[in-house]
Design a protein around this motif. Structure first.
Motif, short mmCIF file in Angstrom:
data_model
loop_
_atom_site.label_atom_id
_atom_site.label_comp_id
_atom_site.label_asym_id
_atom_site.label_seq_id
_atom_site.Cartn_x
_atom_site.Cartn_y
_atom_site.Cartn_z
N GLY A 186 -46.25 -8.02 -13.17
CA GLY A 186 -45.02 -8.46 -12.52
C GLY A 186 -44.80 -9.95 -12.74
O GLY A 186 -45.74 -10.71 -12.98
N SER A 187 -43.53 -10.35 -12.67
CA SER A 187 -43.17 -11.76 -12.87
C SER A 187 -41.89 -12.06 -12.10
O SER A 187 -41.02 -11.21 -11.96
CB SER A 187 -42.95 -12.05 -14.35
N SER A 188 -41.78 -13.30 -11.63
CA SER A 188 -40.51 -13.72 -11.03
C SER A 188 -39.67 -14.56 -11.99
O SER A 188 -38.50 -14.74 -11.76
CB SER A 188 -40.72 -14.49 -9.73
N ASP A 189 -40.28 -15.03 -13.09
CA ASP A 189 -39.54 -15.88 -14.02
C ASP A 189 -39.61 -15.41 -15.48
O ASP A 189 -39.06 -16.06 -16.36
CB ASP A 189 -40.05 -17.32 -13.94
N MET A 190 -40.29 -14.31 -15.76
CA MET A 190 -40.46 -13.74 -17.09
C MET A 190 -41.25 -14.67 -18.03
O MET A 190 -41.26 -14.47 -19.23
CB MET A 190 -39.14 -13.31 -17.72
N ARG A 191 -41.93 -15.67 -17.48
CA ARG A 191 -42.81 -16.52 -18.26
C ARG A 191 -44.26 -16.33 -17.83
O ARG A 191 -45.15 -16.30 -18.66
CB ARG A 191 -42.41 -17.99 -18.12
N THR A 192 -44.47 -16.24 -16.53
CA THR A 192 -45.80 -16.08 -15.98
C THR A 192 -45.94 -14.66 -15.46
O THR A 192 -45.16 -14.23 -14.60
CB THR A 192 -46.03 -17.08 -14.82
N TRP A 193 -46.91 -13.92 -16.00
CA TRP A 193 -47.11 -12.52 -15.64
C TRP A 193 -48.46 -12.36 -14.95
O TRP A 193 -49.43 -12.99 -15.33
CB TRP A 193 -47.06 -11.64 -16.89
N VAL A 194 -48.50 -11.51 -13.92
CA VAL A 194 -49.74 -11.24 -13.20
C VAL A 194 -49.99 -9.73 -13.19
O VAL A 194 -49.06 -8.93 -13.11
CB VAL A 194 -49.72 -11.78 -11.75
N ASP A 195 -51.27 -9.36 -13.33
CA ASP A 195 -51.66 -7.95 -13.24
C ASP A 195 -51.49 -7.48 -11.80
O ASP A 195 -51.79 -8.22 -10.86
CB ASP A 195 -53.12 -7.77 -13.65
#
Length: 75
Positions: free
Chosen positions: A25-34
């Protein structure tokens, strides 16, 4: 989906059992978390040799809701 779960579709290789799939998931489409996720239903349809189209319904921790989601395959 109305109960707070997510409906996710993606293509999956069927000829490589070593691939692992992770929801991110991401809120900015740059930083993704499992994300921790629980699959509640799965529907598959063959597309071609070695590939299927997958539709899953998943429950995601409500404290970790994001605007964007993706499935990532890892060898």
């Amino acid at each position: 989906v109305g109960d707070g779960s997510l409906l996710i579709t993606y293509f999956r290789r069927t000829d490589d059992p070593d691939l692992l799939y992770m929801l991110q998931g991401s809120s900015d489409m740059r930083t993704w978390v499992d994300l921790n996720w629980t699959v509640t239903s799965t529907v598959t349809a063959p597309v071609s040799i070695g590939v299927e189209f997958v539709t899953i319904t998943v429950l995601v921790d409500p404290a970790k809701r994001y605007q964007h989601y993706r499935i990532v395959a890892f060898p």
